[in-house]
Design a protein around this motif. Structure first.
Motif, PDB file in Angstrom:
ATOM      1  N   PHE A  43       0.842  -1.195   0.000  1.00 18.35           N
ATOM      2  CA  PHE A  43       0.000   0.000   0.000  1.00 18.35           C
ATOM      3  C   PHE A  43       0.870   1.234   0.000  1.00 18.35           C
ATOM      4  O   PHE A  43       1.920   1.259   0.665  1.00 18.35           O
ATOM      5  CB  PHE A  43      -0.850   0.068   1.283  1.00 18.35           C
ATOM      6  CG  PHE A  43      -1.844  -1.038   1.420  1.00 18.35           C
ATOM      7  CD1 PHE A  43      -3.133  -0.872   0.967  1.00 18.35           C
ATOM      8  CD2 PHE A  43      -1.491  -2.231   2.022  1.00 18.35           C
ATOM      9  CE1 PHE A  43      -4.064  -1.890   1.099  1.00 18.35           C
ATOM     10  CE2 PHE A  43      -2.409  -3.254   2.157  1.00 18.35           C
ATOM     11  CZ  PHE A  43      -3.701  -3.085   1.690  1.00 18.35           C
ATOM     12  N   ALA A  44       0.417   2.266  -0.708  1.00 16.51           N
ATOM     13  CA  ALA A  44       1.050   3.569  -0.537  1.00 16.51           C
ATOM     14  C   ALA A  44       0.804   3.972   0.914  1.00 16.51           C
ATOM     15  O   ALA A  44      -0.258   3.679   1.479  1.00 16.51           O
ATOM     16  CB  ALA A  44       0.429   4.585  -1.488  1.00 16.51           C
ATOM     17  N   ALA A  45       1.773   4.607   1.551  1.00 19.64           N
ATOM     18  CA  ALA A  45       1.663   4.932   2.977  1.00 19.64           C
ATOM     19  C   ALA A  45       0.375   5.684   3.299  1.00 19.64           C
ATOM     20  O   ALA A  45      -0.291   5.387   4.286  1.00 19.64           O
ATOM     21  CB  ALA A  45       2.886   5.731   3.421  1.00 19.64           C
ATOM     22  N   GLN A  46      -0.019   6.639   2.460  1.00 20.95           N
ATOM     23  CA  GLN A  46      -1.217   7.429   2.733  1.00 20.95           C
ATOM     24  C   GLN A  46      -2.511   6.627   2.573  1.00 20.95           C
ATOM     25  O   GLN A  46      -3.551   7.035   3.037  1.00 20.95           O
ATOM     26  CB  GLN A  46      -1.267   8.707   1.887  1.00 20.95           C
ATOM     27  CG  GLN A  46      -1.468   8.475   0.411  1.00 20.95           C
ATOM     28  CD  GLN A  46      -0.186   8.269  -0.370  1.00 20.95           C
ATOM     29  OE1 GLN A  46       0.856   7.944   0.182  1.00 20.95           O
ATOM     30  NE2 GLN A  46      -0.252   8.444  -1.676  1.00 20.95           N
ATOM     31  N   ALA A  47      -2.452   5.457   1.942  1.00 23.16           N
ATOM     32  CA  ALA A  47      -3.645   4.615   1.763  1.00 23.16           C
ATOM     33  C   ALA A  47      -3.804   3.573   2.869  1.00 23.16           C
ATOM     34  O   ALA A  47      -4.871   2.981   3.014  1.00 23.16           O
ATOM     35  CB  ALA A  47      -3.579   3.911   0.407  1.00 23.16           C
ATOM     36  N   PHE A  48      -2.767   3.362   3.682  1.00 21.86           N
ATOM     37  CA  PHE A  48      -2.813   2.292   4.674  1.00 21.86           C
ATOM     38  C   PHE A  48      -3.810   2.572   5.798  1.00 21.86           C
ATOM     39  O   PHE A  48      -4.595   1.705   6.169  1.00 21.86           O
ATOM     40  CB  PHE A  48      -1.417   2.034   5.242  1.00 21.86           C
ATOM     41  CG  PHE A  48      -1.359   0.824   6.128  1.00 21.86           C
ATOM     42  CD1 PHE A  48      -1.500  -0.441   5.589  1.00 21.86           C
ATOM     43  CD2 PHE A  48      -1.177   0.943   7.493  1.00 21.86           C
ATOM     44  CE1 PHE A  48      -1.453  -1.572   6.382  1.00 21.86           C
ATOM     45  CE2 PHE A  48      -1.118  -0.183   8.301  1.00 21.86           C
ATOM     46  CZ  PHE A  48      -1.262  -1.441   7.745  1.00 21.86           C
ATOM     47  N   THR A  49      -3.798   3.774   6.355  1.00 21.76           N
ATOM     48  CA  THR A  49      -4.722   4.097   7.447  1.00 21.76           C
ATOM     49  C   THR A  49      -6.173   3.988   7.005  1.00 21.76           C
ATOM     50  O   THR A  49      -6.979   3.370   7.706  1.00 21.76           O
ATOM     51  CB  THR A  49      -4.410   5.485   8.047  1.00 21.76           C
ATOM     52  OG1 THR A  49      -3.086   5.449   8.586  1.00 21.76           O
ATOM     53  CG2 THR A  49      -5.389   5.850   9.149  1.00 21.76           C
ATOM     54  N   PRO A  50      -6.571   4.526   5.845  1.00 23.86           N
ATOM     55  CA  PRO A  50      -7.957   4.321   5.410  1.00 23.86           C
ATOM     56  C   PRO A  50      -8.299   2.840   5.204  1.00 23.86           C
ATOM     57  O   PRO A  50      -9.430   2.414   5.477  1.00 23.86           O
ATOM     58  CB  PRO A  50      -8.048   5.091   4.087  1.00 23.86           C
ATOM     59  CG  PRO A  50      -6.975   6.117   4.177  1.00 23.86           C
ATOM     60  CD  PRO A  50      -5.877   5.474   4.978  1.00 23.86           C
ATOM     61  N   PHE A  51      -7.340   2.044   4.761  1.00 21.51           N
ATOM     62  CA  PHE A  51      -7.564   0.604   4.605  1.00 21.51           C
ATOM     63  C   PHE A  51      -7.866  -0.035   5.963  1.00 21.51           C
ATOM     64  O   PHE A  51      -8.827  -0.775   6.119  1.00 21.51           O
ATOM     65  CB  PHE A  51      -6.331  -0.042   3.960  1.00 21.51           C
ATOM     66  CG  PHE A  51      -6.343  -1.544   3.984  1.00 21.51           C
ATOM     67  CD1 PHE A  51      -7.212  -2.266   3.180  1.00 21.51           C
ATOM     68  CD2 PHE A  51      -5.482  -2.242   4.818  1.00 21.51           C
ATOM     69  CE1 PHE A  51      -7.227  -3.657   3.201  1.00 21.51           C
ATOM     70  CE2 PHE A  51      -5.485  -3.631   4.846  1.00 21.51           C
ATOM     71  CZ  PHE A  51      -6.367  -4.336   4.040  1.00 21.51           C
ATOM     72  N   ILE A  52      -7.056   0.257   6.976  1.00 23.04           N
ATOM     73  CA  ILE A  52      -7.264  -0.290   8.313  1.00 23.04           C
ATOM     74  C   ILE A  52      -8.586   0.203   8.884  1.00 23.04           C
ATOM     75  O   ILE A  52      -9.342  -0.564   9.483  1.00 23.04           O
ATOM     76  CB  ILE A  52      -6.089   0.071   9.253  1.00 23.04           C
ATOM     77  CG1 ILE A  52      -4.802  -0.590   8.767  1.00 23.04           C
ATOM     78  CG2 ILE A  52      -6.390  -0.305  10.695  1.00 23.04           C
ATOM     79  CD1 ILE A  52      -4.857  -2.105   8.719  1.00 23.04           C
ATOM     80  N   ASP A  53      -8.900   1.487   8.703  1.00 21.63           N
ATOM     81  CA  ASP A  53     -10.177   2.026   9.197  1.00 21.63           C
ATOM     82  C   ASP A  53     -11.358   1.302   8.560  1.00 21.63           C
ATOM     83  O   ASP A  53     -12.353   1.012   9.226  1.00 21.63           O
ATOM     84  CB  ASP A  53     -10.270   3.526   8.917  1.00 21.63           C
ATOM     85  CG  ASP A  53      -9.311   4.337   9.786  1.00 21.63           C
ATOM     86  OD1 ASP A  53      -8.815   3.802  10.803  1.00 21.63           O
ATOM     87  OD2 ASP A  53      -9.068   5.507   9.434  1.00 21.63           O
TER      88      ASP A  53
END
Length: 70
Positions: free
Chosen positions: A47-57
């Motif tokens: 994942f691009a770093a900025q996409a990881f948090t929305p993925f986990i959320d």
């Protein structure tokens, strides 16, 4: 291809026994990799770093909030 030292970190929710019933992540300068701790030699998700948090959320969201995927 991006090259960086892979330092895998196991989830704190690994479960009992060998602690291998979870996922592991490795953080790089621009991407985060995810792998199955039971099969570390298999493919990883990247994942691009900025996409990881929305993925986990999205994973944490109740099923009603996730919407339907068709």
């Amino acid at each position: 291809m991006e090259y960086w030292k892979v330092d895998w970190k196991k989830s704190s929710f690994s479960g009992g026994g060998q602690g291998d019933a979870c996922v592991e992540i490795a953080e790089g300068p621009t991407h985060i990799r995810v792998r199955d701790s039971k099969a570390p030699a298999r493919a990883t998700l990247t994942f691009a770093a900025q996409a990881f948090t929305p993925f986990i959320d999205a994973l944490k969201a109740p099923a009603a909030d996730a919407g339907s995927v068709e």
